[in-house]
Design a protein around this motif. Structure first.
Motif, PDB file in Angstrom:
ATOM      1  N   VAL A   1       1.107  -0.866   0.134  1.00 25.17           N
ATOM      2  CA  VAL A   1       0.100   0.072  -0.265  1.00 25.17           C
ATOM      3  C   VAL A   1       0.928   1.385   0.276  1.00 25.17           C
ATOM      4  N   GLN A   2      -0.103   2.350  -1.067  1.00 26.15           N
ATOM      5  CA  GLN A   2       1.333   3.863  -0.515  1.00 26.15           C
ATOM      6  C   GLN A   2       0.791   4.176   0.641  1.00 26.15           C
ATOM      7  N   PRO A   3       1.946   5.154   0.863  1.00 29.97           N
ATOM      8  CA  PRO A   3       1.669   5.856   2.218  1.00 29.97           C
ATOM      9  C   PRO A   3       0.274   6.813   1.863  1.00 29.97           C
ATOM     10  N   GLY A   4       0.247   6.794   3.444  1.00 35.43           N
ATOM     11  CA  GLY A   4      -1.315   7.243   2.992  1.00 35.43           C
ATOM     12  C   GLY A   4      -2.682   6.487   3.477  1.00 35.43           C
ATOM     13  N   GLY A   5      -2.175   5.543   2.576  1.00 33.96           N
ATOM     14  CA  GLY A   5      -3.085   4.712   2.880  1.00 33.96           C
ATOM     15  C   GLY A   5      -4.014   3.515   3.397  1.00 33.96           C
ATOM     16  N   SER A   6      -5.234   2.570   2.993  1.00 35.82           N
ATOM     17  CA  SER A   6      -5.584   2.164   4.351  1.00 35.82           C
ATOM     18  C   SER A   6      -5.290   0.891   3.688  1.00 35.82           C
ATOM     19  N   LEU A   7      -5.712   0.074   4.988  1.00 40.23           N
ATOM     20  CA  LEU A   7      -5.760  -1.384   4.908  1.00 40.23           C
ATOM     21  C   LEU A   7      -6.313  -2.419   5.928  1.00 40.23           C
ATOM     22  N   THR A   8      -6.608  -3.212   5.941  1.00 45.35           N
ATOM     23  CA  THR A   8      -7.167  -3.967   6.911  1.00 45.35           C
ATOM     24  C   THR A   8      -7.022  -5.486   6.938  1.00 45.35           C
ATOM     25  N   LEU A   9      -6.553  -5.783   8.375  1.00 44.65           N
ATOM     26  CA  LEU A   9      -6.281  -7.589   8.431  1.00 44.65           C
ATOM     27  C   LEU A   9      -7.062  -7.624   9.445  1.00 44.65           C
ATOM     28  N   SER A  10      -7.635  -9.407   8.610  1.00 44.75           N
ATOM     29  CA  SER A  10      -8.592  -9.593   9.525  1.00 44.75           C
ATOM     30  C   SER A  10      -7.679 -10.956  10.132  1.00 44.75           C
TER      31      SER A  10
END
Length: 127
Positions: free
Chosen positions: A12-21
């Motif tokens: 992911v790019q800096p400033g982006g978001s991600l959700t881990l499960s």
């Protein structure tokens, strides 16, 4: 016994978001506090966030406070880590862990407090 499987990592790019499960199998998920830890290359594993058995208490490392949110769905035996405003220094392998001895509202953040661990999922923050 609790078996934990993480998913959702990626680039992911800096400033982006991600959700881990983290999906758990076994009968003790709802009776376990659940935590996330991470390990960057060349560094020791560190605490990120933890949520109590009933979801009523959460605690975060200072480095992620205000950017990450931990939550859980006991009906689905799953714990989540929503990560926003990601930085390159968030790059690490992220591990899900279960503290099966925690009381209902309690949270602990020591690595030795957690007795079950997943295999980890890689998160890379880079442009």
């Amino acid at each position: 016994q609790v078996q934990l499987v993480e998913s959702g990592g990626g680039l992911v790019q800096p400033g982006g978001s991600l959700t881990l499960s983290c999906a758990a199998s076994g009968r003790t998920f709802s009776s376990s506090a659940m935590g996330w830890f991470r390990q960057a290359p060349g560094k020791e594993r560190e605490f990120v966030a933890v949520i109590s058995r009933n979801g009523g208490t959460t605690y975060y490392a200072d480095s992620v406070k205000g950017r990450f949110t931990i939550s859980r769905d006991n009906a689905r035996n799953t714990v989540y880590l929503q990560m926003n405003k990601l930085k390159p220094e968030d790059t690490a392998v992220y591990y899900c862990a279960a503290d099966s001895y925690a009381s209902r509202w309690a949270v602990r953040s020591g690595e030795s407090d957690f007795d079950y661990w997943g295999q980890g999922t890689q998160v890379t923050v880079s442009s």
